[in-house]
Design an enzyme around this catalytic site. Structure first.
Site, mmCIF file in Angstrom:
data_model
loop_
_atom_site.group_PDB
_atom_site.id
_atom_site.type_symbol
_atom_site.label_atom_id
_atom_site.label_comp_id
_atom_site.label_asym_id
_atom_site.label_seq_id
_atom_site.Cartn_x
_atom_site.Cartn_y
_atom_site.Cartn_z
ATOM 1 N N SER A 18 11.180 0.636 -7.217
ATOM 2 C CA SER A 18 12.375 1.299 -6.700
ATOM 3 C C SER A 18 13.076 0.493 -5.617
ATOM 4 O O SER A 18 14.293 0.618 -5.449
ATOM 5 C CB SER A 18 12.014 2.679 -6.158
ATOM 6 O OG SER A 18 11.017 2.584 -5.147
ATOM 7 N N ASP A 65 13.481 9.494 3.335
ATOM 8 C CA ASP A 65 12.055 9.491 2.984
ATOM 9 C C ASP A 65 11.247 8.499 3.809
ATOM 10 O O ASP A 65 10.019 8.474 3.738
ATOM 11 C CB ASP A 65 11.865 9.207 1.491
ATOM 12 C CG ASP A 65 12.434 7.861 1.050
ATOM 13 O OD1 ASP A 65 12.813 7.040 1.910
ATOM 14 O OD2 ASP A 65 12.520 7.630 -0.171
ATOM 15 N N HIS A 107 12.319 4.020 1.592
ATOM 16 C CA HIS A 107 13.346 3.145 1.028
ATOM 17 C C HIS A 107 14.409 2.817 2.065
ATOM 18 O O HIS A 107 14.877 3.707 2.774
ATOM 19 C CB HIS A 107 13.992 3.815 -0.188
ATOM 20 C CG HIS A 107 13.026 4.114 -1.286
ATOM 21 N ND1 HIS A 107 12.372 5.327 -1.368
ATOM 22 C CD2 HIS A 107 12.609 3.363 -2.332
ATOM 23 C CE1 HIS A 107 11.579 5.310 -2.440
ATOM 24 N NE2 HIS A 107 11.706 4.130 -3.032
#
Length: 237
Positions: A55, A208, A211
């Site tokens: 990701s 979060d 990231h």
């Protein structure tokens, strides 16, 4: 354009020097034929770089233009490096997932590879020896194609214990040395080097706290870009 200039000079020679000019014309024409056949410069195509990752590579949580790969592409262009980047980042992918798809990801146009996997292995607390084996297999597959590779790592957190942390952190330099790969030990180092309150105040991470934000990605790219330039230079004919 060069051909037009030469033709103009040849016509001028004929008009000014008559028969002698015609001889010069024929001689210059011969040079023109030789130039056309051998002297025209050939522009090399940009190197195609496959970014195999998770990701963090894919650009999770960001507009498409703000992800790692698009920002890296703009950074390279701004610094005079021509490259075509393929975003092969898959959110949630582990080193095992990368190993499963590396073979078909290496399409014929790929001239160099960035391997940036391991973050989800860390999040899941998977065994360091498994991640090492998977990354080793990925680098072996890339190496069999004769492609230069940049291995991009991440620092392990301390919550799994000192032994786990040491074993995981050793993967990147060990495998880079074994496979002759370029190495960036920690993708997120530019952000991690800052105090948590600074990261929060500057908005470098998404909600979060895993990231990077678009601004955080820009910091990461400043450190990653020069390594990718080295990679492209190794792949260039």
């Amino acid at each position: 354009m060069i051909g037009s200039v030469i033709k103009g000079l040849l016509r001028l020679a004929s008009l000014r020097y008559g028969a002698r000019g015609a001889g010069l014309n024929r001689l210059a024409g011969l040079f023109f034929v030789i130039f056309a056949a051998f002297g025209a410069p050939t522009l090399a195509a940009p190197v195609t770089v496959l970014a195999l990752g998770d990701s963090l590579t894919q650009g999770y949580g960001l507009p498409p233009e703000d992800g790692l790969v698009p920002q890296l592409g703009r950074w390279l262009a701004a610094h005079g490096t021509e490259a075509e980047l393929i975003n092969a980042g898959v959110s949630g992918d582990t080193t095992a997932g990368g190993r499963a798809r590396v073979e078909w990801s290496l399409t014929p146009e790929v001239g160099a590879v960035i391997v940036a996997l391991g973050g989800n292995d860390l999040l899941r607390g998977l065994a360091p020896e498994e991640a090492r084996a998977n990354l080793d297999a990925i680098l072996t597959t890339v190496g069999a194609r004769g492609l230069p590779v940049l291995l991009v790592g991440l620092k392990a957190p301390g919550n799994y214990g000192a032994a786990y942390q040491a074993d995981f952190d050793a993967i990147w330099p060990d495998l880079a040395a074994k496979h002759g790969a370029l190495l960036l030990p920690d993708l997120l180092a530019p952000i991690a080097a800052l105090p948590p309150e600074t990261r929060a105040a500057e908005g470098l991470m998404q909600g979060d706290n895993i990231h990077p934000s678009a601004k955080g990605v820009a910091m990461v790219v400043e450190a990653l870009g020069p390594k990718v330039q080295e990679l492209v230079a190794k792949a260039a004919p």
